[in-house]
Write a protein that holds these residues in place. Structure first.
Motif, mmCIF file in Angstrom:
data_model
loop_
_atom_site.group_PDB
_atom_site.id
_atom_site.type_symbol
_atom_site.label_atom_id
_atom_site.label_comp_id
_atom_site.label_asym_id
_atom_site.label_seq_id
_atom_site.Cartn_x
_atom_site.Cartn_y
_atom_site.Cartn_z
ATOM 1 N N ILE A 291 0.862 -1.184 0.000
ATOM 2 C CA ILE A 291 0.000 0.000 0.000
ATOM 3 C C ILE A 291 0.895 1.229 0.000
ATOM 4 C CG2 ILE A 291 -1.819 1.264 1.224
ATOM 5 C CD1 ILE A 291 -2.545 -1.415 2.591
ATOM 6 N N GLU A 292 0.699 2.094 -0.985
ATOM 7 C CA GLU A 292 1.465 3.341 -1.033
ATOM 8 C C GLU A 292 0.682 4.431 -0.313
ATOM 9 O OE1 GLU A 292 2.791 4.430 -4.884
ATOM 10 O OE2 GLU A 292 3.933 2.569 -5.191
ATOM 11 N N VAL A 293 1.347 5.088 0.628
ATOM 12 C CA VAL A 293 0.713 6.112 1.472
ATOM 13 C C VAL A 293 1.519 7.400 1.391
ATOM 14 C CG1 VAL A 293 -0.034 6.710 3.809
ATOM 15 C CG2 VAL A 293 -0.093 4.311 3.052
ATOM 16 N N GLU A 294 0.840 8.499 1.118
ATOM 17 C CA GLU A 294 1.500 9.815 1.136
ATOM 18 C C GLU A 294 0.780 10.711 2.122
ATOM 19 O OE1 GLU A 294 3.292 13.244 -1.872
ATOM 20 O OE2 GLU A 294 2.042 11.624 -2.670
ATOM 21 N N VAL A 295 1.564 11.289 3.024
ATOM 22 C CA VAL A 295 1.013 12.089 4.128
ATOM 23 C C VAL A 295 1.665 13.468 4.128
ATOM 24 C CG1 VAL A 295 0.827 12.265 6.645
ATOM 25 C CG2 VAL A 295 0.573 10.031 5.526
ATOM 26 N N ARG A 296 0.862 14.507 4.420
ATOM 27 C CA ARG A 296 1.405 15.857 4.577
ATOM 28 C C ARG A 296 1.135 16.353 5.994
ATOM 29 N NH1 ARG A 296 -0.672 20.029 0.365
ATOM 30 N NH2 ARG A 296 -2.529 20.032 1.684
ATOM 31 N N GLY A 297 2.165 16.963 6.584
ATOM 32 C CA GLY A 297 1.969 17.570 7.899
ATOM 33 C C GLY A 297 2.616 16.849 9.046
ATOM 34 N N GLY A 298 3.169 15.665 8.814
ATOM 35 C CA GLY A 298 3.774 14.901 9.896
ATOM 36 C C GLY A 298 5.254 14.678 9.684
ATOM 37 N N PRO A 299 6.052 14.660 10.759
ATOM 38 C CA PRO A 299 7.478 14.342 10.635
ATOM 39 C C PRO A 299 7.683 12.923 10.120
ATOM 40 C CG PRO A 299 6.960 15.268 12.799
ATOM 41 C CD PRO A 299 5.664 14.947 12.140
ATOM 42 N N ARG A 300 8.757 12.739 9.401
ATOM 43 C CA ARG A 300 9.048 11.447 8.757
ATOM 44 C C ARG A 300 9.008 10.283 9.751
ATOM 45 N NH1 ARG A 300 13.565 10.330 4.412
ATOM 46 N NH2 ARG A 300 13.988 8.125 4.725
ATOM 47 N N ASP A 301 9.754 10.391 10.847
ATOM 48 C CA ASP A 301 9.825 9.292 11.814
ATOM 49 C C ASP A 301 8.481 9.057 12.490
ATOM 50 O OD1 ASP A 301 12.462 9.000 11.185
ATOM 51 O OD2 ASP A 301 13.233 10.071 12.940
ATOM 52 N N ALA A 302 7.743 10.146 12.737
ATOM 53 C CA ALA A 302 6.438 10.010 13.397
ATOM 54 C C ALA A 302 5.430 9.316 12.481
ATOM 55 C CB ALA A 302 5.924 11.385 13.815
ATOM 56 N N VAL A 303 5.462 9.638 11.190
ATOM 57 C CA VAL A 303 4.554 9.012 10.234
ATOM 58 C C VAL A 303 4.866 7.515 10.142
ATOM 59 C CG1 VAL A 303 3.903 8.861 7.796
ATOM 60 C CG2 VAL A 303 4.151 11.104 8.895
ATOM 61 N N GLU B 240 7.928 18.342 3.999
ATOM 62 C CA GLU B 240 6.530 18.746 3.806
ATOM 63 C C GLU B 240 5.644 17.509 3.620
ATOM 64 O OE1 GLU B 240 3.275 21.382 3.094
ATOM 65 O OE2 GLU B 240 5.310 21.849 3.768
ATOM 66 N N ARG B 241 6.139 16.556 2.818
ATOM 67 C CA ARG B 241 5.386 15.339 2.531
ATOM 68 C C ARG B 241 6.236 14.102 2.840
ATOM 69 N NH1 ARG B 241 2.265 16.319 -3.224
ATOM 70 N NH2 ARG B 241 1.323 18.322 -2.730
ATOM 71 N N VAL B 242 5.564 13.068 3.241
ATOM 72 C CA VAL B 242 6.235 11.796 3.503
ATOM 73 C C VAL B 242 5.511 10.712 2.709
ATOM 74 C CG1 VAL B 242 6.905 10.098 5.234
ATOM 75 C CG2 VAL B 242 6.879 12.534 5.828
ATOM 76 N N ASP C 48 -7.488 5.874 9.592
ATOM 77 C CA ASP C 48 -7.806 6.319 10.952
ATOM 78 C C ASP C 48 -6.576 6.853 11.667
ATOM 79 O OD1 ASP C 48 -10.429 5.580 10.564
ATOM 80 O OD2 ASP C 48 -10.230 3.638 11.564
ATOM 81 N N ALA C 49 -5.427 6.180 11.502
ATOM 82 C CA ALA C 49 -4.210 6.599 12.195
ATOM 83 C C ALA C 49 -3.733 7.970 11.719
ATOM 84 C CB ALA C 49 -3.112 5.556 11.974
ATOM 85 N N VAL C 50 -3.798 8.206 10.412
ATOM 86 C CA VAL C 50 -3.344 9.486 9.864
ATOM 87 C C VAL C 50 -4.253 10.622 10.309
ATOM 88 C CG1 VAL C 50 -3.006 10.798 7.719
ATOM 89 C CG2 VAL C 50 -2.194 8.428 7.883
ATOM 90 N N THR C 51 -5.564 10.431 10.209
ATOM 91 C CA THR C 51 -6.496 11.491 10.600
ATOM 92 C C THR C 51 -6.454 11.739 12.114
ATOM 93 O OG1 THR C 51 -8.278 9.836 10.665
ATOM 94 C CG2 THR C 51 -8.043 11.121 8.656
ATOM 95 N N ARG C 52 -6.234 10.691 12.900
ATOM 96 C CA ARG C 52 -6.164 10.842 14.366
ATOM 97 C C ARG C 52 -4.972 11.711 14.774
ATOM 98 N NH1 ARG C 52 -6.957 5.874 15.449
ATOM 99 N NH2 ARG C 52 -4.762 5.243 15.519
ATOM 100 N N CYS C 53 -3.902 11.636 13.981
ATOM 101 C CA CYS C 53 -2.708 12.440 14.267
ATOM 102 C C CYS C 53 -2.824 13.868 13.721
ATOM 103 C CB CYS C 53 -1.475 11.777 13.670
ATOM 104 S SG CYS C 53 -1.013 10.229 14.483
ATOM 105 N N GLY C 54 -3.906 14.166 13.019
ATOM 106 C CA GLY C 54 -4.113 15.507 12.509
ATOM 107 C C GLY C 54 -3.369 15.811 11.223
ATOM 108 N N TRP C 55 -2.866 14.757 10.542
ATOM 109 C CA TRP C 55 -2.169 14.953 9.275
ATOM 110 C C TRP C 55 -3.142 14.830 8.107
ATOM 111 C CZ3 TRP C 55 1.263 10.520 11.312
ATOM 112 C CH2 TRP C 55 2.078 10.989 12.347
#
Length: 325
Positions: free
Chosen positions: A226-238, A259-261, A279-286
């Motif tokens: 699964i390819e996931v791209e997230v904006r707003g979170g630090p690399r290690d935290a994501v 900026e993006r991970v 759920d995990a991404v939205t819960r972290c506010g990203w």
């Protein structure tokens, strides 16, 4: 249970050229195995040794419990072989040719007519049984070759490029025939059409530069990611948040510019963690920019490992050249 094929440290040299280098593998009874490799990898050489057509330089081959080098005639009784260039007698009629081949393969006279009727039906060529082989289409000639391989009631079918030169409709027909035959026979299949292998085989053996690079089941080789791209979170935290999702086996960060991970998520076998990832991404506010299930194809795997072997072989040649200077 004794394997249908056991190959141990097989080596073959032709006038200074080493075609096979310590090749070892097994094929279990009832398996349909794709035997793959680029042109010149050693596939046809291996198949010819397995069937007793040519001798090996070194090593051991056992088929259905019989050593090929000690009793090749007995081994041939267990094998139905269809080589890459289907060697048919073009001036003979189909039924006449199969009767001739059944006699050569030792099918008892009393059983020949019934056996010929059986393979004609299995291969879908009953309607052309009285036709001259040379007047048949390429697809029908391939089917005659398969019928020839089957007429001796072998335990093992060895098929070298059985769909070579066929049109898409004929390929589909022969592919379905091979799938049906796989319910009753052990099959070793060589082909360059990799989607065909995915649809017909349980396991694959990939050979290159005369060496076995990989031998594994398709289920183990072809895995979903699964390819996931997230904006707003630090690399290690994501990465840590995705690792904590139920059903996730591993997470690899493919790119991260602050900026993006972008991550590649490997699910556990049988799991679908897409909802948990959301759920995990939205819960972290990203912000979730992409959530795309992907599937690695056999072609991707084949290209990757053969390219790596080509690079390794080139490095070995460079080292030999440097030693000779």
């Amino acid at each position: 249970m004794q394997p249908m094929i056991r190959v141990e440290n097989l080596t073959k040299r032709f006038a200074g050229l080493t075609a096979l280098k310590d090749v070892s593998f097994e094929v279990k009874r009832g398996e349909v195995v794709g035997f793959l490799g680029p042109n010149g990898a050693g596939k046809s050489t291996t198949m010819r040794i397995l069937t007793g057509f040519i001798p090996a330089t070194a090593g051991r081959v056992v088929v259905s419990g019989v050593d090929v080098f000690e009793d090749s005639l007995e081994v041939r009784r267990h094998i139905g072989y269809m080589p890459e260039n289907n060697p048919l007698y073009m001036d003979m009629r189909v039924s006449e040719y199969l009767r001739f081949r059944a006699k050569l393969k030792g099918v008892p006279r009393a059983d020949r007519n019934e056996r010929i009727d059986d393979v004609l039906g299995m291969c879908g060529i009953t309607d052309v049984r009285h036709r001259i082989i040379g007047q048949l289409s390429k697809g029908y000639r391939q089917r005659v070759g398969l019928a020839d391989a089957l007429v001796g009631e072998p335990d093992l079918l060895i098929l070298d490029e059985p769909t070579l030169g066929l049109d898409p409709v004929q390929i589909r027909q022969v592919r379905q025939l091979i799938k049906d035959l796989g319910k009753q026979h052990t099959i070793l299949l060589s082909t360059h059409i990799l989607p065909e292998v995915e649809m017909t085989c349980n396991r694959v053996i990939i050979i290159h530069h005369g060496k076995v690079l990989i031998s594994d089941t398709l289920a183990n080789l072809i895995k979903s990611t699964i390819e996931v791209e997230v904006r707003g979170g630090p690399r290690d935290a994501v990465q840590a948040a995705l690792r904590g999702v139920t059903g996730v086996d591993a997470v690899r960060v493919a790119a991260g510019d602050g900026e993006r991970v972008r991550c590649v998520v490997h699910p556990k076998t049988g799991a679908d963690p897409t909802e948990g990832i959301f759920d995990a991404v939205t819960r972290c506010g990203w912000k979730l920019l992409e959530l795309s299930p992907c599937r690695t194809s056999l072609e991707d795997i084949f290209v990757q490992i053969t390219r790596e072997e080509d690079e390794a072989e080139e490095d070995r040649r460079d080292q030999r050249r440097s030693l000779l200077r």
